[in-house]
Design a protein around this motif. Structure first.
Motif, short mmCIF file in Angstrom:
data_model
loop_
_atom_site.label_atom_id
_atom_site.label_comp_id
_atom_site.label_asym_id
_atom_site.label_seq_id
_atom_site.Cartn_x
_atom_site.Cartn_y
_atom_site.Cartn_z
N GLN A 23 0.81 -1.33 0.16
CA GLN A 23 -0.05 -0.11 0.00
C GLN A 23 0.85 1.27 -0.03
O GLN A 23 0.49 2.23 -0.70
CB GLN A 23 -0.92 0.06 1.01
N GLY A 39 -5.23 2.43 -4.88
CA GLY A 39 -5.70 2.28 -3.67
C GLY A 39 -6.85 1.52 -3.53
O GLY A 39 -7.03 0.50 -2.60
N VAL A 42 -5.93 -2.30 -4.17
CA VAL A 42 -5.21 -2.87 -3.28
C VAL A 42 -6.00 -3.03 -1.97
O VAL A 42 -5.84 -3.99 -1.40
CB VAL A 42 -3.76 -1.97 -2.68
N SER A 43 -6.80 -2.25 -1.62
CA SER A 43 -7.89 -2.46 -0.69
C SER A 43 -8.73 -3.70 -0.82
O SER A 43 -9.11 -4.43 0.00
CB SER A 43 -8.68 -1.15 -0.31
N ARG A 363 -4.80 4.83 0.13
CA ARG A 363 -4.67 4.32 1.33
C ARG A 363 -5.79 3.06 1.36
O ARG A 363 -6.27 3.13 0.24
CB ARG A 363 -4.91 5.07 2.57
N PHE A 364 -5.66 2.41 2.33
CA PHE A 364 -6.63 1.38 2.44
C PHE A 364 -8.13 1.70 2.64
O PHE A 364 -8.58 2.19 3.93
CB PHE A 364 -6.40 0.47 3.77
N SER A 422 -1.97 2.85 7.31
CA SER A 422 -1.69 1.32 7.16
C SER A 422 -1.75 0.35 8.49
O SER A 422 -2.37 -0.66 8.28
CB SER A 422 -0.33 1.45 6.50
#
Length: 472
Positions: A23, A39, A42-43, A363-364, A422
């Protein structure tokens, strides 16, 4: 679980770890729309990987198996993986452009001491009477030792995040007889289970991160003990133990546990997962109260666990257990709540503002997808994330299923919060590691406590933002 399934689960653990570390790469190296989309990808991939790690749903279907138990992993494999991770940690600076690790190499002589201690433990392990005790000692040494190297490479007054600085400021206020839940920017929102964990080194005028080193060692030892399935052989580890050791020793995890306030939360999450999968209902209620008293976000687990209690123990007992959890939680925060109730509630529960969209990007998170579309998006979507997890826990036939539901419900809820860092997802991984039911080489199904039952059942840092941001 045969050898192939052991390897499959560890491969899934590698994917979870890669997404957790990756991330930062998205946030550092992508820009504009590509970073936002990266993002999201990845989330979603992270939550899917955690789901598979916790349940092995796809793997079991591919193997045409309804159970996930079987032979454990030889301890020699854990020694080998831990040694590789030590080498990676020693050269983590080379990865600092991509993941959240210190930018400076650790000092020479502490590095020599950590490596020498590890070599000595490897020699001891060959003749140790208990292989499991030896691996617990070894993992605790590595967790604390690699954490120490991170601490020495990252001076306290040069940390990029404001979390431990904020706790230090609050402890100064408490020592001076002033209310520690300060509302001066940034507010100090950390609950007693986190905030007071740093009081001993503060009182001794030592680096607050000594608490994190101790908790790293305790978490490693606890994982070695808690995640061992009943009936397993002494010279074998469950894949939960093996995989959790991998998470605990990877450079990104170590950096976040040392340089943020999340070490108490990770340990509380591991204990909660173990209690739900193995302990009786009152032990679960106690663990839940302590977990929420450590980090407000773990309250997302409460309705999921309550659904399990209601199914297995009935509504009246579930209500009693819920009241018991609330009582433990109130006992932890009570002194500060009584001291200044209005400011405590405002700072601990209401002061967390949303991150700007440009900061949230990469971000997540999935929250920006719903902004302007769903009214009160974070609150509504949190409920929509927790509701199916509660339903899954209601239907789960084992405590392991309930823990998996808690991990996924918490993970999904975190993806729709107005702020994201994170390290927020670390307790999700800890819960997922505590979920699967496994036995040792003999192939016996170990006794397992279902929630509310006493008998066995058949289980089916980019580095932290350089802005002084509010964190929780």
């Amino acid at each position: 679980m045969d050898g192939m399934m052991n390897g499959y689960r560890f491969a899934v653990a590698l994917v979870v770890a890669a997404l957790f570390a990756g991330q930062n790469t998205v946030q550092i190296h992508l820009h504009g729309a590509s970073r936002t989309i990266g993002g999201y990808v990845v989330s979603i991939a992270f939550l899917a990987a955690v789901a598979e790690f916790a349940t092995l749903g796809i793997g079991r279907r591919l193997r045409n198996s309804t159970t996930i138990d079987g032979r454990g992993v030889p301890t020699r494999a854990a020694w080998a993986v831990a040694t590789v991770l030590l080498v990676v940690d020693l050269f983590a600076k080379k990865l600092s452009a991509y993941i959240a690790v210190p930018h400076r190499p650790p000092p020479l002589w502490p590095t020599v001491a950590v490596v020498a201690g590890w070599v000595a433990i490897l020699a001891y392990a060959r003749r140790a009477r208990s292989k499991r005790v030896a691996i617990a000692i070894g993992l605790s040494w590595l967790a604390a030792g690699t954490g120490l190297l991170v601490m020495l490479a990252s001076p306290f007054d040069r940390l990029t995040g404001d979390m431990l600085w904020n706790i230090n400021r609050a402890l100064n206020a408490l020592e001076a007889g002033r209310f520690p839940y300060l509302d001066a920017p940034p507010p100090m929102p950390y609950l007693s289970g986190t905030f007071l964990a740093y009081a001993p080194p503060h009182r001794l005028r030592l680096d607050l991160r000594l608490t994190n080193l101790v908790l790293l060692a305790v978490t490693a030892a606890a994982a070695s003990r808690f995640l061992a399935p009943s009936g397993s052989r002494d010279d074998e580890l469950s894949t939960s133990q093996w995989a959790f050791a991998f998470f605990l020793l990877q450079p990104t995890w170590v950096a976040y546990e040392v340089n943020t306030q999340y070490a108490p939360t990770v340990l509380a999450s591991l204990i909660l997962g173990r209690a739900v999968s193995r302990a009786g209902p009152w032990g679960q209620a106690l663990a839940l109260g302590v977990a929420v008293g450590t980090n407000q976000m773990l309250a997302a687990s409460a309705p999921i666990l309550a659904a399990s209690w209601a199914r297995r123990s009935g509504g009246r007992k579930a209500l009693a257990l819920t009241i018991g959890s609330i009582a433990v939680f109130l006992a932890m925060i009570g002194p500060f709540l009584l001291w200044n109730p209005r400011q405590f509630v405002a700072v601990a529960f209401l002061a967390r503002g949303p991150l700007p969209l440009e900061v949230l990007s990469g971000r997540f998170t999935l929250l920006p997808l719903s902004l302007g579309v769903v009214p009160h998006a974070s609150l509504v979507l949190s409920g929509l994330a927790i509701a199916p997890a509660a339903w899954f826990a209601w239907r789960a036939r084992s405590g392991a299923g309930v823990v998996a539901a808690m991990a996924l419900g918490l993970g999904a809820a975190l993806l729709v919060q107005p702020s994201s860092f994170s390290h927020y997802v670390m307790p999700v991984i800890a819960l997922a590691a505590a979920a699967p039911v496994e036995v040792g080489a003999a192939g016996r199904r170990g006794p397992h406590r279902a929630p509310g039952r006493g008998r066995g059942i058949q289980p089916q840092m980019t580095p932290i933002s350089q802005m002084k941001e509010k964190d929780q």
